[in-house]
Design a protein around this motif. Structure first.
Motif, PDB file in Angstrom:
ATOM      1  N   ARG A  80       0.827  -1.207   0.000  1.00  0.00           N
ATOM      2  CA  ARG A  80       0.000   0.000   0.000  1.00  0.00           C
ATOM      3  C   ARG A  80       0.861   1.258   0.000  1.00  0.00           C
ATOM      4  NH1 ARG A  80      -1.605   3.649   3.647  1.00  0.00           N
ATOM      5  NH2 ARG A  80      -0.565   2.508   5.339  1.00  0.00           N
ATOM      6  N   ALA A  83       2.823   1.699  -3.288  1.00  0.00           N
ATOM      7  CA  ALA A  83       1.983   2.284  -4.337  1.00  0.00           C
ATOM      8  C   ALA A  83       1.788   3.775  -4.120  1.00  0.00           C
ATOM      9  CB  ALA A  83       0.638   1.566  -4.383  1.00  0.00           C
ATOM     10  N   PHE A  84       1.645   4.168  -2.842  1.00  0.00           N
ATOM     11  CA  PHE A  84       1.475   5.586  -2.512  1.00  0.00           C
ATOM     12  C   PHE A  84       2.705   6.374  -2.931  1.00  0.00           C
ATOM     13  CE2 PHE A  84       2.514   8.875   0.691  1.00  0.00           C
ATOM     14  CZ  PHE A  84       1.493   9.777   0.432  1.00  0.00           C
TER      15      PHE A  84
END
Length: 334
Positions: A80, A83-84
């Motif tokens: 997560r 990806a950020f």
């Protein structure tokens, strides 16, 4: 099909004073990516102080699940957060040695360009922190002129300040001296009794605002030592609201602290009292800043030395010398 704007990220998790020492560099970075969407990561309440000025779209907390993996060598990075971070074309990272590990892991996560900058100059250096950060940014290929303009605040905060002052029956244009007697270290604090003497003198000429926070900041000692002044108190306000309240003040008096740097960045006439720390490196900057610094041979000193010191550097600064400097800021004669 409309192409979404490119995004850049600034990661800064330092203290309030550190943030404002970095503000000139932050503004240069922002102007270099003026067409990009800017986001911030760090301590949200502190970053809110500069978000409007930098035209940042959002603020992200650094205290979130998975961030610890980005500060460790090797290992699997959380998908997560990977990806950020990979959604940004450039990430500017302020930090110590761990910042290089963070920068390396951001590269592993897919960030096109990561710029790690040490938050402070080397110990042996005598350069001012703001100048050092600008030079470090220039060395990374991002140059620009340092513009000394007052910090801009959002209308919501300014509206709060109007309600705050109206609640005390104060009208626009009344003289107000804001005093913050605390700092991040008791070793940097001027004597509360001396703050009280300045407040007593000023109270016959203007309103006094004492700024109090969650830590022991000397406000009770200052209030208890006052003989004439009946101060108003800004007690533990959210930082962005405190900034707006300060902006409406006439002048400010404080120690070497984050709130003093905030006052200076707002363009407020600011008197800063320095003792064991070196204002040539750590001093607040602004168009109307006056630093009162003791001339003791032992000052400035190391953190280790000041922990066992009786602070003669601060004791040698008398209220009369502070009043003499403050008076023109308040439009008064001493």
């Amino acid at each position: 099909m409309v192409t979404p704007p490119q995004k850049v990220l600034i990661l800064h998790s330092g203290g309030i004073g550190d943030l404002f020492l970095a503000l000139p560099a932050l503004r240069i970075f922002r102007r270099a990516f003026r067409r990009a969407t800017l986001e911030l990561m760090g301590r949200p309440e502190r970053l809110a102080l500069v978000a409007f000025d930098l035209q940042a779209q959002s603020i992200h907390s650094i205290d979130q699940a998975g961030m610890a993996y980005f500060y460790a060598n090797g290992g699997t990075l959380p998908p997560r957060l990977s990806a950020f971070f990979s959604s940004f074309i450039t990430v500017l990272v302020f930090g110590k040695d761990s910042g290089n590990i963070l920068a390396k892991n951001m590269g592993r996560a897919g960030v096109e360009r990561v710029i790690p900058i040490p938050s402070f100059p080397p110990k042996e250096s005598a350069i001012h922190v703001s100048d050092y950060l600008i030079e470090a940014l220039r060395a990374a290929g991002i140059a620009g002129q340092s513009l000394s303009s007052p910090l801009r605040l959002p209308q919501k905060a300014l509206a709060f300040a109007r309600r705050f002052w109206a609640g005390f029956g104060l009208q626009e244009g009344q003289r107000i001296l804001a005093i913050h007697p605390g700092s991040g270290s008791p070793a940097k604090n001027w004597d509360p009794k001396k703050f009280a003497r300045v407040a007593d003198w000023s109270s016959e000429r203007c309103k006094i605002l004492l700024i109090s926070g969650p830590a022991q900041d000397g406000v009770e000692e200052v209030s208890g030592s006052m003989k004439k002044a009946r101060p108003l108190v800004a007690d533990n306000l959210p930082l962005i609201q405190l900034a707006a309240v300060l902006k409406a003040s006439t002048a400010y008096l404080g120690n070497d602290s984050g709130i003093t740097h905030l006052a200076a960045s707002l363009g407020l006439p600011t008197v800063a009292i320095f003792g064991p720390t070196n204002p040539a490196i750590w001093g607040p900057r602004g168009p109307r800043v006056h630093i009162i610094c003791a001339k003791n041979p032992c000052a400035p000193c190391s953190p280790e030395a000041r922990s066992a010191c009786s602070r003669p550097c601060l004791q040698s600064i008398e209220p009369d010398s502070v009043i003499e400097v403050l008076s023109p800021f308040l439009g008064l004669l001493p």
